[in-house]
Write a protein that holds these residues in place. Structure first.
Motif, PDB file in Angstrom:
ATOM      1  N   MET A   1       0.585  -1.189  -0.058  1.00  0.00           N
ATOM      2  CA  MET A   1       0.074  -0.116   0.005  1.00  0.00           C
ATOM      3  C   MET A   1       0.791   1.359   0.114  1.00  0.00           C
ATOM      4  SD  MET A   1      -2.891   1.243   2.615  1.00  0.00           S
ATOM      5  CE  MET A   1      -4.177  -0.132   1.582  1.00  0.00           C
ATOM      6  N   SER A   2       0.664   1.981  -1.039  1.00  0.00           N
ATOM      7  CA  SER A   2       1.531   3.395  -1.083  1.00  0.00           C
ATOM      8  C   SER A   2       0.940   4.206   0.003  1.00  0.00           C
ATOM      9  CB  SER A   2       1.556   3.765  -2.637  1.00  0.00           C
ATOM     10  OG  SER A   2       2.146   2.997  -3.440  1.00  0.00           O
ATOM     11  N   ILE A   3       1.643   5.220   0.462  1.00  0.00           N
ATOM     12  CA  ILE A   3       1.342   6.117   1.404  1.00  0.00           C
ATOM     13  C   ILE A   3       0.930   7.288   0.590  1.00  0.00           C
ATOM     14  CG2 ILE A   3       2.303   7.706   3.131  1.00  0.00           C
ATOM     15  CD1 ILE A   3       4.190   5.605   3.753  1.00  0.00           C
ATOM     16  N   THR A   4      -0.356   7.786   0.965  1.00  0.00           N
ATOM     17  CA  THR A   4      -0.915   8.970   0.008  1.00  0.00           C
ATOM     18  C   THR A   4      -1.624   9.581   1.031  1.00  0.00           C
ATOM     19  OG1 THR A   4      -3.078   7.690  -0.339  1.00  0.00           O
ATOM     20  CG2 THR A   4      -1.372   7.497  -2.026  1.00  0.00           C
ATOM     21  N   ASP A   5      -1.851  10.795   0.805  1.00  0.00           N
ATOM     22  CA  ASP A   5      -2.615  11.932   1.550  1.00  0.00           C
ATOM     23  C   ASP A   5      -3.961  11.477   2.047  1.00  0.00           C
ATOM     24  OD1 ASP A   5      -0.289  13.507   1.911  1.00  0.00           O
ATOM     25  OD2 ASP A   5      -1.036  14.910   0.208  1.00  0.00           O
ATOM     26  N   GLU A   6      -4.614  10.893   0.954  1.00  0.00           N
ATOM     27  CA  GLU A   6      -6.033  10.516   1.090  1.00  0.00           C
ATOM     28  C   GLU A   6      -6.127   9.236   2.015  1.00  0.00           C
ATOM     29  OE1 GLU A   6      -9.718   9.407  -1.930  1.00  0.00           O
ATOM     30  OE2 GLU A   6      -7.679   8.986  -2.664  1.00  0.00           O
ATOM     31  N   ARG A   7      -5.175   8.401   1.923  1.00  0.00           N
ATOM     32  CA  ARG A   7      -5.398   7.295   2.943  1.00  0.00           C
ATOM     33  C   ARG A   7      -4.934   7.863   4.067  1.00  0.00           C
ATOM     34  NH1 ARG A   7      -2.211   3.233  -1.719  1.00  0.00           N
ATOM     35  NH2 ARG A   7      -4.174   2.767  -2.615  1.00  0.00           N
ATOM     36  N   ASP A   8      -4.016   8.701   4.225  1.00  0.00           N
ATOM     37  CA  ASP A   8      -3.421   9.059   5.580  1.00  0.00           C
ATOM     38  C   ASP A   8      -4.528   9.904   6.411  1.00  0.00           C
ATOM     39  OD1 ASP A   8      -1.414   9.267   7.339  1.00  0.00           O
ATOM     40  OD2 ASP A   8      -0.967  11.104   6.832  1.00  0.00           O
ATOM     41  N   GLU A   9      -5.536  10.447   5.806  1.00  0.00           N
ATOM     42  CA  GLU A   9      -6.802  10.879   6.566  1.00  0.00           C
ATOM     43  C   GLU A   9      -7.622   9.866   7.076  1.00  0.00           C
ATOM     44  OE1 GLU A   9      -8.895  13.262   3.414  1.00  0.00           O
ATOM     45  OE2 GLU A   9      -7.442  14.704   3.277  1.00  0.00           O
ATOM     46  N   VAL A  10      -7.487   8.571   6.913  1.00  0.00           N
ATOM     47  CA  VAL A  10      -8.356   7.593   7.322  1.00  0.00           C
ATOM     48  C   VAL A  10      -7.433   6.657   8.396  1.00  0.00           C
ATOM     49  CG1 VAL A  10      -9.685   5.425   6.887  1.00  0.00           C
ATOM     50  CG2 VAL A  10      -9.813   7.810   5.344  1.00  0.00           C
ATOM     51  N   ILE A  11      -6.145   6.311   7.910  1.00  0.00           N
ATOM     52  CA  ILE A  11      -5.490   5.519   8.624  1.00  0.00           C
ATOM     53  C   ILE A  11      -3.994   6.241   8.898  1.00  0.00           C
ATOM     54  CG2 ILE A  11      -6.636   3.440   8.120  1.00  0.00           C
ATOM     55  CD1 ILE A  11      -4.376   2.783   6.124  1.00  0.00           C
ATOM     56  N   ASP A  12      -3.264   5.706   9.951  1.00  0.00           N
ATOM     57  CA  ASP A  12      -1.821   6.056  10.061  1.00  0.00           C
ATOM     58  C   ASP A  12      -0.747   5.210   9.399  1.00  0.00           C
ATOM     59  OD1 ASP A  12      -2.720   8.524  11.396  1.00  0.00           O
ATOM     60  OD2 ASP A  12      -2.519   7.459  13.494  1.00  0.00           O
ATOM     61  N   PHE A  13       0.198   5.575   9.058  1.00  0.00           N
ATOM     62  CA  PHE A  13       1.172   4.992   8.505  1.00  0.00           C
ATOM     63  C   PHE A  13       2.538   4.704   9.064  1.00  0.00           C
ATOM     64  CE2 PHE A  13      -1.589   5.591   4.536  1.00  0.00           C
ATOM     65  CZ  PHE A  13      -1.504   4.325   3.970  1.00  0.00           C
ATOM     66  N   THR A  14       3.172   3.854   8.968  1.00  0.00           N
ATOM     67  CA  THR A  14       4.710   3.915   9.093  1.00  0.00           C
ATOM     68  C   THR A  14       5.517   4.749   8.540  1.00  0.00           C
ATOM     69  OG1 THR A  14       5.259   1.603   8.216  1.00  0.00           O
ATOM     70  CG2 THR A  14       4.632   1.601  10.297  1.00  0.00           C
ATOM     71  N   GLN A  15       6.830   4.974   8.731  1.00  0.00           N
ATOM     72  CA  GLN A  15       7.557   5.138   7.448  1.00  0.00           C
ATOM     73  C   GLN A  15       7.577   3.976   6.389  1.00  0.00           C
ATOM     74  OE1 GLN A  15      11.973   4.576   8.275  1.00  0.00           O
ATOM     75  NE2 GLN A  15      11.412   3.872  10.104  1.00  0.00           N
ATOM     76  N   PRO A  16       7.927   4.352   5.126  1.00  0.00           N
ATOM     77  CA  PRO A  16       7.897   3.408   4.306  1.00  0.00           C
ATOM     78  C   PRO A  16       8.968   2.707   4.295  1.00  0.00           C
ATOM     79  CG  PRO A  16       8.732   5.816   3.355  1.00  0.00           C
ATOM     80  CD  PRO A  16       8.397   5.833   4.880  1.00  0.00           C
ATOM     81  N   TYR A  17       8.612   1.241   3.881  1.00  0.00           N
ATOM     82  CA  TYR A  17       9.516   0.135   4.000  1.00  0.00           C
ATOM     83  C   TYR A  17      10.206  -0.091   2.641  1.00  0.00           C
ATOM     84  CZ  TYR A  17       5.457  -2.413   3.360  1.00  0.00           C
ATOM     85  OH  TYR A  17       4.069  -2.996   2.942  1.00  0.00           O
ATOM     86  N   THR A  18       9.624   0.456   1.513  1.00  0.00           N
ATOM     87  CA  THR A  18      10.222   0.447   0.218  1.00  0.00           C
ATOM     88  C   THR A  18      10.049   1.869  -0.294  1.00  0.00           C
ATOM     89  OG1 THR A  18       8.218  -0.050  -0.983  1.00  0.00           O
ATOM     90  CG2 THR A  18       9.664  -1.680  -0.157  1.00  0.00           C
TER      91      THR A  18
ATOM     92  N   GLY B   1       4.003   1.704   3.044  1.00  0.00           N
ATOM     93  CA  GLY B   1       4.177   1.547   4.361  1.00  0.00           C
ATOM     94  C   GLY B   1       3.300   0.604   5.105  1.00  0.00           C
ATOM     95  N   MET B   2       3.228   0.441   6.136  1.00  0.00           N
ATOM     96  CA  MET B   2       2.243  -0.444   7.034  1.00  0.00           C
ATOM     97  C   MET B   2       1.151   0.693   7.366  1.00  0.00           C
ATOM     98  SD  MET B   2       4.507  -2.967   9.295  1.00  0.00           S
ATOM     99  CE  MET B   2       2.884  -4.019   9.743  1.00  0.00           C
ATOM    100  N   GLY B   3      -0.191   0.084   7.477  1.00  0.00           N
ATOM    101  CA  GLY B   3      -1.364   1.036   7.799  1.00  0.00           C
ATOM    102  C   GLY B   3      -1.842   0.463   9.124  1.00  0.00           C
ATOM    103  N   PHE B   4      -2.199   1.374  10.186  1.00  0.00           N
ATOM    104  CA  PHE B   4      -2.747   1.125  11.162  1.00  0.00           C
ATOM    105  C   PHE B   4      -3.949   2.022  11.612  1.00  0.00           C
ATOM    106  CE2 PHE B   4       1.612  -0.152  11.387  1.00  0.00           C
ATOM    107  CZ  PHE B   4       1.606  -1.281  12.211  1.00  0.00           C
ATOM    108  N   ARG B   5      -4.666   1.521  12.435  1.00  0.00           N
ATOM    109  CA  ARG B   5      -5.912   2.398  13.137  1.00  0.00           C
ATOM    110  C   ARG B   5      -5.202   3.573  13.466  1.00  0.00           C
ATOM    111  NH1 ARG B   5      -7.815  -2.723  13.766  1.00  0.00           N
ATOM    112  NH2 ARG B   5      -6.916  -2.944  15.646  1.00  0.00           N
ATOM    113  N   GLU B   6      -5.884   4.832  13.591  1.00  0.00           N
ATOM    114  CA  GLU B   6      -5.285   6.199  14.193  1.00  0.00           C
ATOM    115  C   GLU B   6      -5.205   6.055  15.825  1.00  0.00           C
ATOM    116  OE1 GLU B   6      -7.826   9.012  12.917  1.00  0.00           O
ATOM    117  OE2 GLU B   6      -6.424   9.490  11.119  1.00  0.00           O
TER     118      GLU B   6
END
Length: 239
Positions: free
Chosen positions: A91-108, A199-204
């Protein structure tokens, strides 16, 4: 003395958190349909780069982890609703997704997006482009004003090109690389740089769990093992 007391308290809190985490089974949600990132092997088990990565991160974090397979189009809603505790699914880190869940730093780092077609002379602007639904590639094609047709799974996007329903498919290059030459499929020269790394996605509400995995990712970057794993699976460029 005050500093010593505070440091001791901080250590106690950290140790208590580590013990609580080690007693918890963390469920990792993935698609299982996006080789080489994640797929189901002949034994019916989740396999691929993210399986190996996730297992290593859990080992470093002293966590017991189990894998949950979930379709891509509901992978974020099912994380939010509690069906698993983290997403590790290309899962690519995007601003839109980051509004719903939280991400780690990117692993690639960001993986180039590429086009696969039956002919190298495809008119992308005037053609029909297939993409998996709710991906950065589908959003990119729509933003260009081109015709995009979305499918639930990555396999269906490629099948649409083979059947003539679409003129090309846009997806991560590492995924499409595995299909070049199959049934006459060719990679176009044009590439797109979209997304902010994976990155990995998590609940806020799970900031501590996110931070635990973030630290494990950083440790793999620091000792070079993450680059070794990326090279092994050829999923992206290295750090």
């Amino acid at each position: 003395m005050k500093k010593l007391i505070l440091s001791t308290a901080a250590l106690a809190i950290s140790a208590g958190f580590a013990m609580a985490q080690s007693d918890k089974t963390v469920r990792l949600g993935t698609e299982g349909a996006y080789a080489p990132w994640n797929f189901v092997n002949d034994a019916g088990e989740i396999d691929g780069f993210e399986r190996e990565l996730g297992d290593e991160l859990c080992k470093r974090a002293d966590l017991t982890c189990e894998w949950v397979k979930n379709e891509w189009d509901t992978i974020i809603p099912n994380l939010v609703s509690g069906n698993y505790d983290a997403i590790i699914a290309g899962m690519s880190i995007t601003d839109e997704r980051d509004e719903v869940i939280d991400f780690t730093q990117p692993y690639t780092p960001p993986d180039p997006s590429a086009y696969l077609a039956m002919s190298p002379d495809v008119d992308l602007e005037g053609g029909v482009i297939a993409a998996q639904a709710t991906t950065i590639q589908a959003a990119f094609v729509a933003e260009q004003g081109w015709t995009v047709v979305e499918f639930p799974t990555p396999e269906e996007t490629v099948a649409a090109v083979k059947s003539g329903e679409a003129d090309a498919v846009l997806a991560d290059k590492s995924y499409l690389d595995t299909m070049v030459g199959s049934d006459g499929l060719v990679m176009l020269e044009r590439m797109e740089a979209i997304g902010g790394g994976v990155g990995m996605g998590f609940r806020e509400s799970d900031a501590e769990l996110r931070d635990t995995f973030d630290a494990a990712i950083q440790s793999m970057k620091d000792d070079g093992s993450l680059n070794e794993m990326i090279a092994k699976w050829e999923v992206s460029s290295q750090w």
